[in-house]
Design a protein around this motif. Structure first.
Motif, short mmCIF file in Angstrom:
data_model
loop_
_atom_site.label_atom_id
_atom_site.label_comp_id
_atom_site.label_asym_id
_atom_site.label_seq_id
_atom_site.Cartn_x
_atom_site.Cartn_y
_atom_site.Cartn_z
N PRO A 382 0.81 -1.23 0.00
CA PRO A 382 0.00 0.00 0.00
C PRO A 382 0.83 1.27 0.00
N GLU A 383 1.97 1.27 0.71
CA GLU A 383 2.79 2.46 0.76
C GLU A 383 3.38 2.79 -0.61
N SER A 384 3.66 1.77 -1.40
CA SER A 384 4.19 2.03 -2.74
C SER A 384 3.18 2.76 -3.59
N TYR A 385 1.90 2.40 -3.44
CA TYR A 385 0.88 3.10 -4.21
C TYR A 385 0.73 4.55 -3.76
N LEU A 386 0.92 4.78 -2.49
CA LEU A 386 0.87 6.16 -2.01
C LEU A 386 1.98 6.98 -2.65
N GLU A 387 3.15 6.37 -2.75
CA GLU A 387 4.29 7.06 -3.39
C GLU A 387 4.01 7.29 -4.88
N ILE A 388 3.42 6.29 -5.54
CA ILE A 388 3.10 6.42 -6.96
C ILE A 388 2.06 7.51 -7.18
N GLU A 389 1.03 7.53 -6.33
CA GLU A 389 -0.03 8.52 -6.46
C GLU A 389 0.50 9.94 -6.27
N ALA A 390 1.49 10.09 -5.39
CA ALA A 390 2.05 11.43 -5.14
C ALA A 390 2.74 12.00 -6.37
N ASN A 391 3.21 11.11 -7.26
CA ASN A 391 3.93 11.56 -8.45
C ASN A 391 3.05 11.63 -9.69
N LEU A 392 1.77 11.29 -9.54
CA LEU A 392 0.88 11.34 -10.69
C LEU A 392 0.43 12.78 -10.95
N PRO A 393 0.22 13.14 -12.20
CA PRO A 393 -0.30 14.49 -12.49
C PRO A 393 -1.72 14.63 -11.96
N LYS A 394 -2.12 15.84 -11.64
CA LYS A 394 -3.44 16.07 -11.07
C LYS A 394 -4.57 15.69 -12.04
N SER A 395 -4.26 15.72 -13.31
CA SER A 395 -5.28 15.40 -14.32
C SER A 395 -5.38 13.90 -14.61
N PHE A 396 -4.63 13.08 -13.87
CA PHE A 396 -4.60 11.64 -14.14
C PHE A 396 -5.98 11.03 -13.87
N VAL A 397 -6.55 10.43 -14.91
CA VAL A 397 -7.85 9.76 -14.79
C VAL A 397 -7.81 8.50 -15.65
N LEU A 398 -8.27 7.39 -15.11
CA LEU A 398 -8.37 6.16 -15.88
C LEU A 398 -9.66 6.16 -16.69
N GLN A 399 -9.57 5.72 -17.94
CA GLN A 399 -10.74 5.67 -18.81
C GLN A 399 -11.46 4.32 -18.73
N LEU A 400 -11.05 3.50 -17.79
CA LEU A 400 -11.58 2.14 -17.70
C LEU A 400 -13.09 2.13 -17.49
N ARG A 401 -13.77 1.25 -18.25
CA ARG A 401 -15.19 1.01 -18.07
C ARG A 401 -15.45 -0.36 -17.45
N SER A 402 -14.53 -1.31 -17.68
CA SER A 402 -14.72 -2.68 -17.19
C SER A 402 -13.40 -3.24 -16.68
N VAL A 403 -13.45 -3.88 -15.52
CA VAL A 403 -12.28 -4.51 -14.92
C VAL A 403 -12.65 -5.94 -14.50
N GLU A 404 -11.82 -6.90 -14.89
CA GLU A 404 -12.01 -8.29 -14.47
C GLU A 404 -10.72 -8.77 -13.80
N VAL A 405 -10.85 -9.27 -12.59
CA VAL A 405 -9.68 -9.69 -11.82
C VAL A 405 -9.89 -11.11 -11.31
N THR A 406 -8.88 -11.95 -11.48
CA THR A 406 -8.88 -13.27 -10.88
C THR A 406 -8.00 -13.23 -9.65
N TRP A 407 -8.58 -13.52 -8.50
CA TRP A 407 -7.86 -13.42 -7.23
C TRP A 407 -7.64 -14.82 -6.67
N ILE A 408 -6.40 -15.10 -6.24
CA ILE A 408 -6.07 -16.39 -5.65
C ILE A 408 -6.07 -16.25 -4.14
N GLU A 409 -6.73 -17.15 -3.46
CA GLU A 409 -6.80 -17.09 -2.00
C GLU A 409 -5.41 -16.95 -1.40
N GLY A 410 -5.26 -15.99 -0.53
CA GLY A 410 -3.99 -15.80 0.15
C GLY A 410 -3.17 -14.67 -0.38
#
Length: 471
Positions: A382-410
């Motif tokens: 989680p801390e790495s994402y905080l660091e990444i977010e701090a360096n993103l431009p203010k106008s950063f927006v994802l255009q995603l409409r659909s996300v599919e994720v396969t998650w493995i227990e654990g």
């Protein structure tokens, strides 16, 4: 009522095709009408792999006797799968000649070669595709496994639409050129190649689907790093290139391409430590930087493609790829599918920057060659994402409409999902699947816990629909 006898011939023949011929003959006891129907069926399937034949002679008789009694007019489909039977090349020649005599349209010729047997006997065991088959103009579908190609004349496959070559020997650039020149209507070409030292030039105006899978039959072959792949296919709609990498990949004309799958990887893609030990293209294995260069070389030539799939690349390869493509975004890519053993958050964010107008994202964790899942796959901090977010431009927006994720227990992927939900302001649907690692007999509340956690996350798109499932 004898319902079996009332079935139309087309349905009965389709049933016959799903069974090996020795079982088809046994079905004659099911219906009076079926008694001799097998003798005129246009679908002949001689598959030894699921049989109980103890000797080669038994298998030989199981093919020859039905052929002697066959009284049909035309062979539409003909399949010979010899299993591990040895020393029947002469018989196979007769069977293939029979199929050609009756203007076969679909031919499936599959041989199994034991590696030790191949090493001992060499070319004496391998089956050479007979020269008369190259002039079989009635063919529309041809699938060949473990056979040797040597063409002495012109190929006359004027009606061939689909060609599959699995573990083919002698598939050189010259042989491929002969095949393509003699197959003016070929639309699907699938090749799984063992001889990785061979360069390929695919030049065809008719091809719509091209799949090339390239691997080593032994780790001692070091010549693969010099091979090149060149493609000129203006009407190609789907391209899959997977396995070991080529030295160069030049896609010179793929203007009609809609789907592209790329899967170059190291031999030990499931083990991160090998990425640090690789010695470069002059050694026996490619480095992650070499693979990154290769991806960076290919992606700019398929900028117009709408659907891209990246398969089986460790995160260091992805990092190198992103470095090479940092100034080469692909705005036309609308759908991206990731099938990896490893992926890191920095690589993921970097990939989003390469595909800025992405509408659909599919993330799947794949098992390694031994069927194991890496416990750190998709593991994020989680801390790495905080660091990444701090360096993103203010106008950063994802255009995603659909996300599919396969998650493995654990595994922990919730920081990644939280990042997506935070910046995907146009998200309409998120599909979350749980791949269980525990036996079915053991109860699991992973799906319930994961769904509760996801639904509590803040999101910029309040209209997003969540779909949860387990398999």
């Amino acid at each position: 009522m004898d319902r079996l006898s009332e079935l139309p011939d087309s349905v009965i023949f389709h049933i016959f095709w799903l069974l090996p011929m020795w079982e088809v003959v046994r079905t004659t006891i099911l219906s009076k009408r079926w008694l001799n129907l097998w003798t005129i069926t246009p679908f002949l399937n001689f598959d030894e792999t699921d049989s109980s034949f103890d000797t080669t002679e038994q298998f030989r008789n199981s093919v020859q006797r039905p052929l002697l009694r066959w009284d049909g007019v035309k062979v539409l489909k003909f399949k010979v799968d010899t299993g591990e039977n040895k020393s029947i090349n002469g018989d196979v020649d007769l069977w293939v000649r029979f199929a050609k005599k009756y203007e076969v349209e679909e031919l499936y010729l599959h041989r199994v070669i034991d590696e030790i047997f191949w090493a001992d006997d060499g070319e004496h065991n391998v089956y050479w595709v007979p020269q008369y088959l190259y002039s079989c103009s009635s063919l529309k579908v041809l699938s060949i496994t473990n056979c040797y190609f040597r063409i002495k004349g012109n190929v006359q496959w004027n009606h061939l639409k689909s060609l599959t070559i699995v573990d083919g020997f002698g598939v050189t650039e010259h042989v491929i050129n002969q095949i393509l020149c003699g197959s003016p209507r070929l639309e699907v070409l699938i090749m799984s190649l063992l001889e990785c030292g061979k360069s390929l030039v695919i030049r065809s105006a008719s091809l719509k689907e091209l799949l090339i899978y390239r691997y080593l039959d032994s780790y001692s072959d070091e010549s693969y790093s010099t091979a090149e792949l060149r493609i000129w296919t203006p009407n190609l709609e789907r391209l899959d290139v997977k396995g070991l990498p080529y030295r160069k990949c030049l896609f010179m004309n793929v203007s009609s391409l809609i789907h592209a799958t790329l899967g170059f990887s190291c031999l030990h893609e499931f083990d991160e430590k090998y990425c640090d030990d690789l010695s470069g293209i002059d050694g026996s294995l490619p480095t992650s930087h070499f693979l990154g260069d290769l991806f960076g070389q290919i992606l700019p030539s398929i900028k117009h493609v709408e659907n891209v799939t990246l398969v089986s690349c460790c995160f260091k390869v992805l990092g190198a790829m992103i470095e090479r493509c940092v100034n080469s975004s692909s705005p036309n890519v609308k759908s991206l599918q990731l099938k990896f053993h490893f992926i890191k958050q920095r690589c993921f964010v970097g990939m989003i920057e390469i595909f800025p107008l992405l509408k659909k994202l599919v993330v799947k964790v794949r098992a390694d060659d031994r069927g194991h899942y890496n416990r750190d796959a998709l593991n994020v901090d989680p801390e790495s994402y905080l660091e990444i977010e701090a360096n993103l431009p203010k106008s950063f927006v994802l255009q995603l409409r659909s996300v599919e994720v396969t998650w493995i227990e654990g595994d922990t992927i919730f920081s990644l999902l939280e990042f997506l939900l935070k910046f995907a302001s146009k998200l309409e649907k998120m599909v979350f699947r749980v791949k269980r690692t525990l036996p079915p007999a053991h109860p699991s509340n992973s799906l319930r816990v994961a769904s509760q956690r996801l639904l509590r996350m803040p999101r910029s798109s309040l209209a997003a629909q969540f779909i949860f499932s387990e398999y």
